[in-house]
Design an enzyme around this catalytic site. Structure first.
Site, mmCIF file in Angstrom:
data_model
loop_
_atom_site.group_PDB
_atom_site.id
_atom_site.type_symbol
_atom_site.label_atom_id
_atom_site.label_comp_id
_atom_site.label_asym_id
_atom_site.label_seq_id
_atom_site.Cartn_x
_atom_site.Cartn_y
_atom_site.Cartn_z
ATOM 1 N N ARG A 66 11.361 -5.280 5.795
ATOM 2 C CA ARG A 66 12.257 -4.958 4.681
ATOM 3 C C ARG A 66 13.673 -4.901 5.231
ATOM 4 O O ARG A 66 13.894 -4.497 6.363
ATOM 5 C CB ARG A 66 11.880 -3.612 4.064
ATOM 6 C CG ARG A 66 12.691 -3.278 2.806
ATOM 7 C CD ARG A 66 11.900 -2.291 2.033
ATOM 8 N NE ARG A 66 12.515 -1.776 0.840
ATOM 9 C CZ ARG A 66 13.256 -0.672 0.823
ATOM 10 N NH1 ARG A 66 13.530 -0.031 1.925
ATOM 11 N NH2 ARG A 66 13.707 -0.211 -0.314
ATOM 12 N N HIS B 48 5.949 6.254 -2.622
ATOM 13 C CA HIS B 48 7.292 6.722 -3.009
ATOM 14 C C HIS B 48 7.235 8.215 -3.320
ATOM 15 O O HIS B 48 8.099 8.992 -2.911
ATOM 16 C CB HIS B 48 7.803 6.018 -4.273
ATOM 17 C CG HIS B 48 7.868 4.522 -4.180
ATOM 18 N ND1 HIS B 48 7.703 3.712 -5.270
ATOM 19 C CD2 HIS B 48 8.103 3.696 -3.132
ATOM 20 C CE1 HIS B 48 7.838 2.443 -4.908
ATOM 21 N NE2 HIS B 48 8.069 2.414 -3.620
ATOM 22 N N CYS C 49 0.831 -1.197 0.000
ATOM 23 C CA CYS C 49 0.000 0.000 0.000
ATOM 24 C C CYS C 49 0.871 1.254 0.000
ATOM 25 O O CYS C 49 2.095 1.190 0.028
ATOM 26 C CB CYS C 49 -0.904 -0.007 1.225
ATOM 27 S SG CYS C 49 0.044 0.141 2.766
ATOM 28 N N ALA D 274 3.234 1.512 2.879
ATOM 29 C CA ALA D 274 4.398 0.627 2.688
ATOM 30 C C ALA D 274 5.427 1.313 1.797
ATOM 31 O O ALA D 274 6.632 1.233 2.055
ATOM 32 C CB ALA D 274 3.963 -0.703 2.080
HETATM 33 FE FE1 CFM Z 1 12.644 0.160 -6.380
HETATM 34 FE FE2 CFM Z 1 11.997 -2.192 -6.571
HETATM 35 FE FE3 CFM Z 1 10.719 -0.492 -4.916
HETATM 36 FE FE4 CFM Z 1 13.278 -1.276 -4.419
HETATM 37 FE FE5 CFM Z 1 12.461 -3.230 -2.662
HETATM 38 FE FE6 CFM Z 1 11.207 -4.134 -4.816
HETATM 39 FE FE7 CFM Z 1 9.893 -2.505 -3.229
HETATM 40 MO MO1 CFM Z 1 10.492 -4.904 -2.457
HETATM 41 S S1 CFM Z 1 13.980 -1.569 -6.371
HETATM 42 S S2 CFM Z 1 12.314 0.644 -4.284
HETATM 43 S S3 CFM Z 1 14.322 -2.137 -2.708
HETATM 44 S S4 CFM Z 1 10.712 -0.609 -7.024
HETATM 45 S S5 CFM Z 1 12.467 -5.155 -3.427
HETATM 46 S S6 CFM Z 1 11.626 -4.219 -7.051
HETATM 47 S S7 CFM Z 1 9.208 -4.203 -4.185
HETATM 48 S S8 CFM Z 1 10.812 -2.885 -1.405
HETATM 49 S S9 CFM Z 1 8.956 -0.577 -3.565
HETATM 50 C C1 HCA Z 2 6.828 -3.843 0.447
HETATM 51 C C2 HCA Z 2 8.202 -4.312 0.906
HETATM 52 C C3 HCA Z 2 8.725 -5.490 0.134
HETATM 53 C C4 HCA Z 2 7.985 -6.765 0.465
HETATM 54 C C5 HCA Z 2 8.737 -7.980 0.082
HETATM 55 C C6 HCA Z 2 8.011 -9.287 -0.089
HETATM 56 C C7 HCA Z 2 10.221 -5.645 0.466
HETATM 57 O O1 HCA Z 2 6.474 -3.972 -0.715
HETATM 58 O O2 HCA Z 2 6.115 -3.319 1.266
HETATM 59 O O3 HCA Z 2 6.835 -9.314 -0.417
HETATM 60 O O4 HCA Z 2 8.713 -10.272 0.058
HETATM 61 O O5 HCA Z 2 11.025 -5.677 -0.435
HETATM 62 O O6 HCA Z 2 10.552 -5.772 1.644
HETATM 63 O O7 HCA Z 2 8.616 -5.232 -1.253
#
Ligand code: CFM
Ligand code: HCA
Length: 528
Positions: free
Chosen positions: A84, A182, A50, A53
């Protein structure tokens, strides 16, 4: 029959109508248009998170010297506590609060009568216990619904305690995924932190944008950059700090690793502080080499170019033997890869260099440009809260997509001097015939596993065990299954070793999903 059609055929007509736009088979030479960044069909077990998150968990959470208070009932704070991998190190100058979970723990009475008093008390306690230079407040869903004014409270606390207090209205329900979070987080940093420091500029300095130090990737990238002679001013936001980000505007160049989560900050910093930016990718030796050479070209200094080549040669030589033996094991294998917004693409390249073809891929919340490789210029921000972000798009080759852009958009792009050549999306590297699923879900995971039978499936914690129990190797690409780093040269070898081990361990042929052998219904009625 195309596995895509078999899987989609199982949906009701209403769901089919939605999902058919999000699930496509790649046809080389065709435009391959996919629908993305839209609302998940209610009831579908999506892998998405969400807005909270995305803001608190992904962007603000890793800032080690910021005491982040989750304002809401305890669940959101608890479930975003340590899930995370926000790896961070404090030192004598920088405090690190990452291990803590601060929350107002709102109760029913706070929801009914308002939670502002509780938030003020939480800020007071955080100041008294931790003495932070900066506090962040992140709202969860009920806060937006009852209307607590976290921004007024933040302003009041700033006065009262003489520290920076940031407020993020990142209620979980905003937008369709993490992506909105983000924007909210980064807009807040841009407005209140970036540019507020007074450090002197340093030669050959860079910021690493969209690098979250999962498994220590940021540290490994910094190690390589420092060897060449670069100075890293700040990392946004892995092992990052309020203290460093204040001075990020003094850097010569912004390096954008995760385009999805931060591209707009790079554009905003270009406009406001004149900091140029460049898309780089430090996943995989080939991408790392290209990125380092692009950087050397940008700085245009013969000594820097010489050091770049020397470091590349040394780092590559150190992994050559290991990479070759992993490739011998992995060549010809197939993989599925499904992560949030940019890693799926980054890792396709690394897998390719190990001889592994990706047959199924997708993003949880990528936007169309993350797939189709168009340069998104979402710089025209109308609203700091990111409710009204307008974006215009351009391709690697603007003429190719000309028909999709209005004359006005093209003119705006040219006038803005957009770096058109740098960004490519997933299409660029995925093979002909691969299936792409946007915002894919647990039903599709199980179905595609049956039809495509990849040797390994890269994704996250939510589907890891379903995959393993059905006899397919699984590696988490969010958390790296607590291994890593995977970035740069040494990281690529770590990855290759982990994947080779995961695939060759003999257990996969011995696993049969329990529900394939016996019925699961059990229990007793009425205490009998
Ligand atoms: Fe960029 Fe990603 Fe994301 Fe990420 Fe991550 Fe991710 Fe994420 Mo999990 S590189 S910031 S460090 S879009 S692994 S593929 S889903 S937390 S919001
Ligand atoms: C997020 C964090 C997450 C979840 C990872 C997962 C991460 O999306 O809120 O589902 O294993 O990288 O920690 O993407």
């Amino acid at each position: 029959m195309d596995p895509r059609d078999i899987v989609l055929d199982k949906y009701s007509s209403k769901v089919y109508k939605n999902r058919k736009e999000h699930v496509i088979t790649i046809n080389e030479g065709e435009p391959n248009v996919i629908q993305a960044d839209t609302r998940t069909v209610p009831g579908i077990m999506t892998n998405r998170g969400c807005c909270y998150a995305g803001c608190k968990g992904v962007v603000i959470g890793p800032l080690k010297d910021v005491a982040t208070i989750t304002h809401g009932p305890i669940g959101c704070g608890f479930y975003s506590w340590g899930t995370r991998r926000n790896k961070a190190k404090g030192d004598e100058n920088t405090k690190a609060f990452g291990e803590y979970c601060l929350s107002t723990d709102m109760q029913e009475t706070d929801i009914v009568f308002g939670g502002e008093k509780k938030l003020k008390q939480a800020i007071k306690e955080a100041v008294e216990i931790f003495h932070p230079e900066c506090i962040a407040i992140a709202s969860t869903c009920p806060v937006g619904l009852i209307g607590d004014d976290i921004h007024a409270i933040a302003a009041e606390a700033e006065e009262l305690y003489g520290i920076k207090v940031l407020a993020f209205s990142c209620e979980g329900y905003k937008g369709v995924s993490q992506s909105g979070g983000h924007h909210i987080a980064n807009n807040g940093l841009m407005k209140n932190v970036i540019g507020t420091g007074d450090a002197e500029p340093i030669k050959y300095s860079v910021n690493l944008l969209g690098e979250y130090n999962i498994g220590g990737d940021g540290w490994e990238t910094e190690r390589i950059l420092k060897r060449i002679g670069y100075h890293v001013v700040s990392v946004m936001t892995g092992d990052g700090s309020y203290d460093a980000i204040k001075n990020s505007h003094t850097a010569d160049l912004n390096l954008v690793q995760c385009h999805r989560s931060i591209n707009y900050i790079a554009e905003m910093m270009k406009t406001k502080y004149g900091v140029d930016w460049m898309k780089i990718n430090f996943i995989g030796p080939e991408a790392t080499k290209k990125s380092l050479r692009d950087m050397a070209r940008y700085f245009n200094d013969p000594e820097l170019s010489r050091r770049t080549e020397a470091v590349i040669a040394e780092e590559e030589a150190a992994i050559a033997e290991g990479m070759a033996s992993c490739k011998a094991v992995l060549a010809g294998k197939t993989a599925a890869i499904y992560v949030g917004g940019s890693r799926s693409h980054h890792y396709i390249n690394l897998l390719k260099s190990l001889g592994v073809e990706v047959v199924l891929a997708g993003y949880e919340f990528g936007h169309r440009d993350d797939y189709e490789g168009r340069e998104v210029l979402d710089t025209i921000k109308k609203d700091a809260d990111s409710k009204n972000i307008e974006s215009i798009t351009v391709t690697k080759d603007p003429d190719h997509y000309k028909e999709r852009l209005s004359e006005q958009e093209l003119m705006a792009l040219r006038a803005a001097g957009v770096p058109m050549e740098e960004y490519s999306g997933m299409w660029e590297d995925i093979m002909d015939g691969a299936i792409i699923t946007d915002d894919y879900n647990h039903f599709e995971t199980e179905e595609f596993l049956k039809y495509l039978k990849p040797d390994i499936f890269f994704s996250g914690i939510k589907d890891k065990f379903v995959i393993q129990r059905s006899g397919v190797a699984s590696r988490q690409l969010h958390s790296y299954d607590y291994a890593g780093p995977y970035a740069g040269f040494k990281g690529a070898l770590n990855f290759a070793n982990d994947v080779a081990m995961a695939i060759t361990v003999p257990v996969w042929d011995m696993v049969q999903a329990p529900w394939k052998k016996e019925p699961l219904l059990e229990g007793s009625l009425g205490g009998m």
